[in-house]
Enzyme design. Sequence first.
Site, PDB file in Angstrom:
ATOM      1  N   SER A  32       0.850  -1.189   0.000  1.00  0.00           N
ATOM      2  CA  SER A  32       0.000   0.000   0.000  1.00  0.00           C
ATOM      3  C   SER A  32       0.885   1.238   0.000  1.00  0.00           C
ATOM      4  O   SER A  32       1.685   1.417  -0.923  1.00  0.00           O
ATOM      5  CB  SER A  32      -0.959  -0.020   1.198  1.00  0.00           C
ATOM      6  N   THR A  33       0.823   2.072   1.021  1.00  0.00           N
ATOM      7  CA  THR A  33       1.572   3.325   1.062  1.00  0.00           C
ATOM      8  C   THR A  33       3.065   3.076   0.853  1.00  0.00           C
ATOM      9  O   THR A  33       3.684   2.313   1.582  1.00  0.00           O
ATOM     10  CB  THR A  33       1.354   4.034   2.409  1.00  0.00           C
TER      11      THR A  33
ATOM     12  N   HIS B 121      -2.599  -1.049  -3.393  1.00  0.00           N
ATOM     13  CA  HIS B 121      -3.719  -0.125  -3.228  1.00  0.00           C
ATOM     14  C   HIS B 121      -3.456   1.099  -4.097  1.00  0.00           C
ATOM     15  O   HIS B 121      -2.533   1.875  -3.826  1.00  0.00           O
ATOM     16  CB  HIS B 121      -3.860   0.305  -1.760  1.00  0.00           C
TER      17      HIS B 121
ATOM     18  N   MET C  22       0.161   1.302   5.008  1.00  0.00           N
ATOM     19  CA  MET C  22      -0.576   1.631   6.220  1.00  0.00           C
ATOM     20  C   MET C  22      -1.717   0.638   6.420  1.00  0.00           C
ATOM     21  O   MET C  22      -2.292   0.133   5.463  1.00  0.00           O
ATOM     22  CB  MET C  22      -1.129   3.049   6.126  1.00  0.00           C
TER      23      MET C  22
ATOM     24  N   ASP D  11      -4.207  -4.635   5.939  1.00  0.00           N
ATOM     25  CA  ASP D  11      -4.644  -5.489   4.838  1.00  0.00           C
ATOM     26  C   ASP D  11      -3.536  -6.467   4.464  1.00  0.00           C
ATOM     27  O   ASP D  11      -2.372  -6.086   4.292  1.00  0.00           O
ATOM     28  CB  ASP D  11      -5.017  -4.629   3.623  1.00  0.00           C
TER      29      ASP D  11
END
Length: 362
Positions: free
Chosen positions: A165-166, A191, A284, A287
């Site tokens: 993600s991030t 993401h 972050m 998930d």
Amino acid sequence: MSTPIRVLLVDDSAAMRALLRELLADTQDIAVIGEAADAYEARERIKALNPDVITLDVEMPRMNGLRFLENLMRLRPTPVVMVSSLTAKGAQTTLQAFALGAVEVLQKPAGTTNAELAAAKDELVRAIRAASKSRPRMRMAEPVNPAKFAGNVATASRFCLIGASTGGTEAIREVLERWRLPDVAVLIVQHIPPAFSASFAERLDRSSPLFVRHAVDGQALQAGHAYVAPGGLHMRIVRARGGYAIRLDESPPVNRHRPAVDVLFDSAMAFKRDCIAAVLLTGMGDDGARGMEALHNSGVFTIAQDEATSIVWGMPGVAVSLGAADRVVPLQHVAQTVADAARTRSSSSPAAGRYSEKRISP
């Protein structure tokens, strides 16, 4: 009470700055401490105010956001959230922002209904909180057109799973640049907004020995290929004639995300014997952590990126706290660790089960 996150808003539109300020007005852990209409004004505000996080527009007069971001990361690294008009046309520009060190990129709020504004506020607050915990760093330019794995059009009988993600767009790029396994298919969930995922796959393809594709529903997995989940669609692995294929759908978000890493990881449980590794990179939230735990407990080798090299040690950190990671390694060692796992698995009998050496690196 802890000190609020101090935010500087940089956008040439006074109306957009006012909207962002309004969205953040009643968030107790975030304080807008200033505004700037262009890069030169922003430079002076940064010197005077020393913000924790900067929101930054891409298109600005006198100096665009990318040039300013590059200078900022070289001279005074500060967590940056790009707030831009997310379109397919501008996707390469925004992906370049990630390469230069931006923590997150968000769509400029466009809706006017209460529900649309509430959703924009939620994303903005989430991104600023993630940025405040990040370790900003400028990335190196990627190599162009590396040698591809030659002659691999065979159906893949083994696969690797990657979730992020991030900070993940650059982390995934670094892993694939170092990839060692021409006979394995790679499935990737990052993401990412729908407008970006196709360009993200194209960018990975330019810098990786793998053939990287934007995943298509029903697509058969091929050795030496990687598949990026389209933004807005969950991706699962399913059995197909002679091997495996991809299934995409618009079922509800999981862990607030679509695509979700847990959806991909959960789908692989039925085919765990052919999964050489599951990898969680920077991001972050949580998930993928529980999906990784289930894979780990079923005997699949699992890898988490370490805290020192993660932009945000959320997803991999939760996996480690659950005891779900066989190895915790720096980003630059992930590809080699996967290759080592593949060799260990190929030399073990099916009855051997979990790897004989289960090690957690410091």
